[in-house]
Design an enzyme around this catalytic site. Structure first.
Site, mmCIF file in Angstrom:
data_model
loop_
_atom_site.group_PDB
_atom_site.id
_atom_site.type_symbol
_atom_site.label_atom_id
_atom_site.label_comp_id
_atom_site.label_asym_id
_atom_site.label_seq_id
_atom_site.Cartn_x
_atom_site.Cartn_y
_atom_site.Cartn_z
ATOM 1 N N ASP A 23 110.759 22.165 33.337
ATOM 2 C CA ASP A 23 110.071 21.823 34.494
ATOM 3 C C ASP A 23 108.501 21.773 34.520
ATOM 4 O O ASP A 23 107.834 22.172 33.381
ATOM 5 C CB ASP A 23 110.429 22.795 35.671
ATOM 6 C CG ASP A 23 110.054 22.439 37.016
ATOM 7 O OD1 ASP A 23 110.016 21.267 37.295
ATOM 8 O OD2 ASP A 23 110.352 23.344 38.015
ATOM 9 N N HIS A 29 106.488 12.759 32.147
ATOM 10 C CA HIS A 29 108.135 12.744 31.684
ATOM 11 C C HIS A 29 108.001 12.308 30.321
ATOM 12 O O HIS A 29 108.722 12.902 29.187
ATOM 13 C CB HIS A 29 108.950 11.981 32.635
ATOM 14 C CG HIS A 29 109.175 12.268 33.945
ATOM 15 N ND1 HIS A 29 109.500 13.857 34.211
ATOM 16 C CD2 HIS A 29 109.101 11.777 35.271
ATOM 17 C CE1 HIS A 29 109.647 13.753 35.555
ATOM 18 N NE2 HIS A 29 109.290 12.811 36.049
ATOM 19 N N LEU A 62 122.855 22.042 14.386
ATOM 20 C CA LEU A 62 122.350 22.485 15.670
ATOM 21 C C LEU A 62 123.362 21.386 17.075
ATOM 22 O O LEU A 62 123.417 20.415 16.876
ATOM 23 C CB LEU A 62 121.062 22.317 16.318
ATOM 24 C CG LEU A 62 120.576 22.362 17.504
ATOM 25 C CD1 LEU A 62 120.372 23.778 18.045
ATOM 26 C CD2 LEU A 62 119.264 21.693 17.775
#
Ligand code: IPE
Ligand code: IPE
Ligand code: MG
Length: 258
Positions: A24, A41, A135
C-alpha cells in the site's frame, strides 16, 4: 547453508515459510512527488521484482502479494486501466525470468473479472511454471478474502452434495484445500506498508496465526534492506500457538509446534 542468509545476517531456521504483503501507499508516494498516481504503481512494480528475487534467494517458500483488491474496482476508470496496463507489461516482461528463476507463479482471486488477454497471459505463465520447484509467487488480483471463503464454502457443499465428502469429515484441512491458497504453506508473516492499520479483506482465514507487521514506509520505497529488517524482527518473535513460553523452551524449533 544459504549464502544470501549469511549476507543479510539472517538465520534460515527462523525465517517465515510464507509471507503475505499488502503493498500500500503507491498513490501517496506519487502525490508527494507531484506525479500522477500511476507512476507510484509503476515504481511499486519494480519493488515487486526486487522483493520477489530476495525472497527466492533467501529460500522463503511462498510470497503472496496483494496487487488489486475486489474493492479496487471502485477506483476511477483511468486508474484501473493504468494498473491493468502495468500488469500486462509486468507479466510480459517478467515471464522469461520467472520461468528461469524456478518460481511457481499463481494468481488468486476472481479472475473472471479480468480482461481475456490478461487471463491468457496469467494462465500461460501459470502453466509454464507449474513444474518449477522454487518460490511460490502468489499474486492476489481482483481478490477479496470474504469472496474466497464463500467460494470455498460452495466447493465444499458441492462435494457433500455429490457424496464425495461426508459433513463430519469437514475440518480445517478440508476447508483450506478449497481456498485459493490451497497447497501453500501456512501464512507466517503479514506485512502492510503505508501506515494503515487494517487488513482490507486480505487472507482472512490464513491470517489466523500470522505475525503482523505494520510499517509506515510507502510500498515504492520498500527495498531489500527494509524487508530484511522486518525478517530480523520476525525471527525474534516468540510464536507460541497457544502454549506457554516454558513449553516452548523444551522444544528447539518453534516451527515444529504448529
Ligand atoms: C496500493 O497503493 C496499490 C493498489 C491498491 C492497487 P494505493 O494506490 O492504495 O496507494 P495509496 O493508499 O492511495 O497511497
Ligand atoms: C489494499 O489497499 C489493496 C492492495 C494493496 C492491493 P487499499 O489502498 O485498496 O486499501 P484501503 O481501501 O485503503 O483499505
Ligand atoms: Mg491504499
Amino acid at each position: 547453508m544459504n549464502s544470501y542468509c549469511d549476507k543479510w545476517n539472517l538465520n534460515p531456521l527462523k525465517l517465515p515459510r510464507h509471507v503475505g504483503i499488502v503493498m500500500d501507499g503507491n498513490g501517496r508516494w506519487a502525490t508527494k512527488r507531484m506525479l500522477p498516481r500511476i507512476s507510484g504503481h509503476h515504481k511499486g512494480v519494480e519493488r515487486v521484482q526486487e522483493i520477489t528475487e530476495l525472497c527466492g534467494n533467501l529460500g522463503i517458500e511462498a510470497l503472496t502479494l496483494f496487487a488489486f483488491s475486489d474493492e479496487n474496482w471502485r477506483r476511477p476508470e483511468d486508474e484501473v486501466g493504468g494498473i491493468m496496463g502495468l500488469l500486462r507489461w509486468y507479466i510480459r516482461k517478467e515471464h522469461k525470468r520467472i520461468v528461469e528463476k524456478n518460481v511457481q507463479f499463481r494468481v488468486i482471486g476472481d479472475r473472471a473479472k479480468l480482461s481475456p488477454d490478461i487471463i491468457g497471459l496469467i494462465e500461460n505463465l501459470e502453466k509454464n511454471t507449474e513444474k518449477n520447484t522454487g518460490l511460490h509467487l502468489c499474486v492476489a488480483l481482483s481478490y477479496g478474502a470474504q469472496r474466497e471463503i464463500l467460494r470455498a464454502v460452495h466447493k465444499v457443499i458441492n462435494k457433500v452434495q455429490n457424496s464425495e465428502l461426508n459433513i463430519d469429515e469437514i475440518d480445517e484441512k478440508i476447508f483450506e484445500d478449497s481456498l485459493d491458497t490451497q497447497g501453500l504453506p501456512p501464512l507466517d508473516m503479514f506485512i502492510r506498508t503505508s501506515g494503515e492499520l487494517r487488513v482490507s479483506n486480505f487472507l482472512l482465514w490464513q491470517l489466523a496465526y500470522a505475525e503482523l507487521f505494520f510499517d509506515n514506509i510507502l510500498w515504492p520505497d520498500f527495498d531489500s534492506l527494509k524487508m530484511v529488517e522486518l525478517l530480523q524482527m520476525y525471527s525474534l518473535r516468540e510464536r507460541r500457538f497457544g502454549r506457554t513460553s516454558e513449553q516452548l523452551a523444551e522444544k528447539t524449533l518453534n516451527m515444529a509446534l504448529r
